[in-house]
Design a protein around this motif. Structure first.
Motif, PDB file in Angstrom:
ATOM      1  N   ARG A  31     -50.042 -27.909 -23.306  1.00  0.00           N
ATOM      2  CA  ARG A  31     -49.818 -28.257 -24.711  1.00  0.00           C
ATOM      3  C   ARG A  31     -49.300 -27.028 -25.441  1.00  0.00           C
ATOM      4  NH1 ARG A  31     -53.380 -28.104 -29.227  1.00  0.00           N
ATOM      5  NH2 ARG A  31     -55.168 -27.668 -27.868  1.00  0.00           N
ATOM      6  N   ARG A  32     -48.178 -27.169 -26.142  1.00  0.00           N
ATOM      7  CA  ARG A  32     -47.601 -26.035 -26.867  1.00  0.00           C
ATOM      8  C   ARG A  32     -48.446 -25.702 -28.093  1.00  0.00           C
ATOM      9  NH1 ARG A  32     -42.166 -24.922 -25.207  1.00  0.00           N
ATOM     10  NH2 ARG A  32     -41.300 -26.697 -24.065  1.00  0.00           N
ATOM     11  N   LEU A  33     -48.803 -24.423 -28.217  1.00  0.00           N
ATOM     12  CA  LEU A  33     -49.465 -23.954 -29.435  1.00  0.00           C
ATOM     13  C   LEU A  33     -48.470 -23.317 -30.395  1.00  0.00           C
ATOM     14  CD1 LEU A  33     -52.755 -22.359 -28.005  1.00  0.00           C
ATOM     15  CD2 LEU A  33     -52.257 -24.746 -28.600  1.00  0.00           C
ATOM     16  N   THR A  34     -47.296 -22.931 -29.875  1.00  0.00           N
ATOM     17  CA  THR A  34     -46.226 -22.386 -30.717  1.00  0.00           C
ATOM     18  C   THR A  34     -44.915 -23.051 -30.322  1.00  0.00           C
ATOM     19  OG1 THR A  34     -45.712 -20.548 -29.196  1.00  0.00           O
ATOM     20  CG2 THR A  34     -47.389 -20.148 -30.881  1.00  0.00           C
ATOM     21  N   VAL A  35     -43.983 -23.102 -31.247  1.00  0.00           N
ATOM     22  CA  VAL A  35     -42.677 -23.678 -30.939  1.00  0.00           C
ATOM     23  C   VAL A  35     -41.949 -22.765 -29.953  1.00  0.00           C
ATOM     24  CG1 VAL A  35     -42.497 -24.844 -33.155  1.00  0.00           C
ATOM     25  CG2 VAL A  35     -41.592 -22.513 -32.897  1.00  0.00           C
ATOM     26  N   ARG A  36     -41.057 -23.336 -29.205  1.00  0.00           N
ATOM     27  CA  ARG A  36     -40.238 -22.555 -28.279  1.00  0.00           C
ATOM     28  C   ARG A  36     -39.299 -21.672 -29.088  1.00  0.00           C
ATOM     29  NH1 ARG A  36     -35.756 -21.799 -25.206  1.00  0.00           N
ATOM     30  NH2 ARG A  36     -36.128 -21.575 -22.947  1.00  0.00           N
ATOM     31  N   THR A  37     -39.246 -20.394 -28.743  1.00  0.00           N
ATOM     32  CA  THR A  37     -38.375 -19.447 -29.437  1.00  0.00           C
ATOM     33  C   THR A  37     -37.369 -18.860 -28.451  1.00  0.00           C
ATOM     34  OG1 THR A  37     -40.096 -17.769 -29.090  1.00  0.00           O
ATOM     35  CG2 THR A  37     -40.001 -18.807 -31.257  1.00  0.00           C
ATOM     36  N   ALA A  38     -36.256 -18.353 -28.977  1.00  0.00           N
ATOM     37  CA  ALA A  38     -35.217 -17.790 -28.114  1.00  0.00           C
ATOM     38  C   ALA A  38     -35.753 -16.624 -27.303  1.00  0.00           C
ATOM     39  CB  ALA A  38     -34.027 -17.360 -28.966  1.00  0.00           C
ATOM     40  N   GLU A  39     -36.601 -15.809 -27.932  1.00  0.00           N
ATOM     41  CA  GLU A  39     -37.244 -14.693 -27.239  1.00  0.00           C
ATOM     42  C   GLU A  39     -38.712 -15.039 -27.050  1.00  0.00           C
ATOM     43  OE1 GLU A  39     -38.091  -9.870 -27.716  1.00  0.00           O
ATOM     44  OE2 GLU A  39     -37.005 -10.965 -29.275  1.00  0.00           O
ATOM     45  N   ALA A  40     -39.190 -14.948 -25.810  1.00  0.00           N
ATOM     46  CA  ALA A  40     -40.580 -15.299 -25.522  1.00  0.00           C
ATOM     47  C   ALA A  40     -41.535 -14.283 -26.129  1.00  0.00           C
ATOM     48  CB  ALA A  40     -40.803 -15.364 -24.012  1.00  0.00           C
ATOM     49  N   PRO A  41     -42.758 -14.686 -26.453  1.00  0.00           N
ATOM     50  CA  PRO A  41     -43.791 -13.693 -26.753  1.00  0.00           C
ATOM     51  C   PRO A  41     -43.924 -12.730 -25.575  1.00  0.00           C
ATOM     52  CG  PRO A  41     -44.553 -15.916 -27.270  1.00  0.00           C
ATOM     53  CD  PRO A  41     -43.263 -16.071 -26.532  1.00  0.00           C
ATOM     54  N   LEU A  42     -44.543 -11.583 -25.820  1.00  0.00           N
ATOM     55  CA  LEU A  42     -44.638 -10.556 -24.780  1.00  0.00           C
ATOM     56  C   LEU A  42     -45.697 -10.919 -23.749  1.00  0.00           C
ATOM     57  CD1 LEU A  42     -44.280  -7.368 -26.991  1.00  0.00           C
ATOM     58  CD2 LEU A  42     -42.521  -8.669 -25.810  1.00  0.00           C
ATOM     59  N   ALA A  43     -45.473 -10.495 -22.522  1.00  0.00           N
ATOM     60  CA  ALA A  43     -46.275 -10.944 -21.379  1.00  0.00           C
ATOM     61  C   ALA A  43     -47.619 -10.246 -21.258  1.00  0.00           C
ATOM     62  CB  ALA A  43     -45.478 -10.739 -20.086  1.00  0.00           C
ATOM     63  N   ASP A  44     -47.847  -9.169 -22.015  1.00  0.00           N
ATOM     64  CA  ASP A  44     -49.004  -8.302 -21.782  1.00  0.00           C
ATOM     65  C   ASP A  44     -50.342  -8.995 -21.956  1.00  0.00           C
ATOM     66  OD1 ASP A  44     -46.616  -6.987 -22.874  1.00  0.00           O
ATOM     67  OD2 ASP A  44     -47.686  -5.128 -22.451  1.00  0.00           O
TER      68      ASP A  44
END
Length: 422
Positions: free
Chosen positions: A379-392
């Motif tokens: 389930r998506r908690l945030t909309v899909r963005t061109a740049e992904a959140p950071l993987a850390d």
């Protein structure tokens, strides 16, 4: 799908991969390294859900700090990596030249003692500890470790290992070298490595990315509860000589005093050997993936093993037969591997369990996702963005209401939270 940006300073904010929320879910801890690979931050700080920030500790005398985590109790205790004061050409920040410090109520004390002069002191370390994580009940800490003595002897023998710090008693070495110091906790290595693993065997030359198993351990096949255990990644060698990361577990002593009991080798090590695990520590391999189409755990994204709160499942990332990085689990007792996700594209980040024990948060398809581990649905908690959140770091809050993560904003890493039920 609302998300909220908590930090706005024109500098980087770095989250650790676990234990970044205070127990009341009101504050997030972070450091200010310019990036994950450059250890030059001077402060460790915290921010609340309103965006208010506080400095928890500022290093001095040429030292730097970072990779902060917090305990599960209140008032919180914080622990972070601390580099050497007054660094010089012979002793500067490195894998084997760093320590943990505990911060509480503005006071700071060394977690691990250091003794690099033989004969070595049981309970002291001989190099650098890092990524310190409190156990779920806050009584113990795990860490990864590199050894100064072995590095000086032969850098090939400076093998990364997993250790545990327990509040048995303070450790005070004789301090025959200016870089030796006392520590508040009794520290031991609990993993066993060798520089030349036998191909095809369970031997490993690296132990890392560990996680505590269960809030109260796990249930063994004999019906008894193993109260203390750590899961970690161990690098095995295949018959063809390739590195194959696998899931390992170490069962740990029940009582604090047991950590001071040596096994067949000295707890503190010798001039030619690494410190050895205490008596009764049992290291087992849980995954056997050498024959798979894509052997071993995924090495990208970097991730840490994480156990479900009930201790029944250890989660990790591994490619499926099509080469897509998916979430998998294995029981602490071993046995069949279970593929949780069947995503069309790679999971893109480290992950954490939601406190309900039924779901895991991570990044997929450039969105923060919450995955039901029972059926694998995301389930998506945030909309899909061109740049992904950071993987850390993608870390659920203790109350289960938010997930914290990082995004790049105008060239700087900033802390965001997303609502789980938004």
């Amino acid at each position: 799908m609302p998300e909220q940006q908590l930090t706005f300073h024109q500098r980087n904010h770095q989250l650790t991969n676990i234990n970044i929320w205070t127990a009341d879910s009101h504050w997030l801890v972070y450091d200010v390294r310019p990036n994950g690979a450059t250890f030059s931050g001077l402060t460790v700080e915290r921010v609340n859900l309103s965006g208010q920030t506080e400095v928890l500790y500022q290093a001095g005398d040429g030292a730097h700090v970072g990779v902060i985590t917090t305990s599960s109790d209140l008032p919180p205790r914080y622990v972070c990596i601390h580099g050497p004061e007054h660094p010089d050409s012979l002793w500067q920040y490195d894998f084997h030249h760093r320590r943990g410090v505990i911060i509480q109520n503005g006071l700071v004390e060394n977690l691990d003692a250091c003794d690099i002069t033989p004969p070595f002191t049981p309970g002291a370390l001989r190099g650098g500890s890092h990524v310190h994580v409190f156990s779920p009940d806050g009584t113990r800490l795990s860490f990864t470790y590199n050894d100064h003595v072995m590095h000086e002897l032969d850098s090939k023998e400076d093998l990364r290992n997993v250790g545990v710090a327990v509040p048995l008693h303070p450790v005070c070495p004789p301090k025959m070298h200016p870089r030796e110091y006392d520590g508040s906790h009794f520290c031991v290595l609990v993993s066993k490595t060798t520089s030349a693993p036998q191909p095809g065997s369970d031997e490993i030359n690296r132990a890392y990315e560990e996680g505590w198993v269960g809030e109260e351990g796990y249930l063994r096949t004999d019906g008894h509860r193993q109260r203390w255990a750590l899961a970690f990644i161990g690098d095995t060698v295949s018959l063809s000589g390739e590195k194959v990361p696998e899931v390992f577990i170490v069962d740990l002593p029940d009582t604090l005093a047991d950590y001071a009991l040596a096994g067949n080798e000295p707890l503190a090590g010798t001039a030619t050997t690494l410190p050895a695990p205490p008596r009764g520590v049992i290291q087992r391999r849980l995954t056997f993936t050498h024959e798979r189409a894509y052997p071993g755990l995924a090495t990208s994204p970097r991730h840490w093993l994480r156990s479900s709160p009930d201790g029944r499942a250890i989660a990790f990332l591994m490619k499926d037969d099509e080469g897509v990085v998916q979430l998998w689990t294995v029981s602490p007792a071993g046995g069949r591997l279970r593929q949780v996700t069947h995503a069309a594209s790679d999971i893109q980040s480290a992950f954490s369990w939601h406190p309900d024990g039924q779901s895991v948060a991570f990044i997929n398809d450039n969105s923060i996702m919450l995955c039901d581990t029972g059926n694998g649905k995301m389930r998506r908690l945030t909309v899909r963005t061109a740049e992904a959140p950071l993987a850390d770091a993608v870390v659920c809050s203790p109350d289960g209401l938010h997930v914290a993560y990082l995004r790049n904003v105008a060239g700087f890493q900033q802390i965001f939270i997303a609502e789980v039920n938004g």
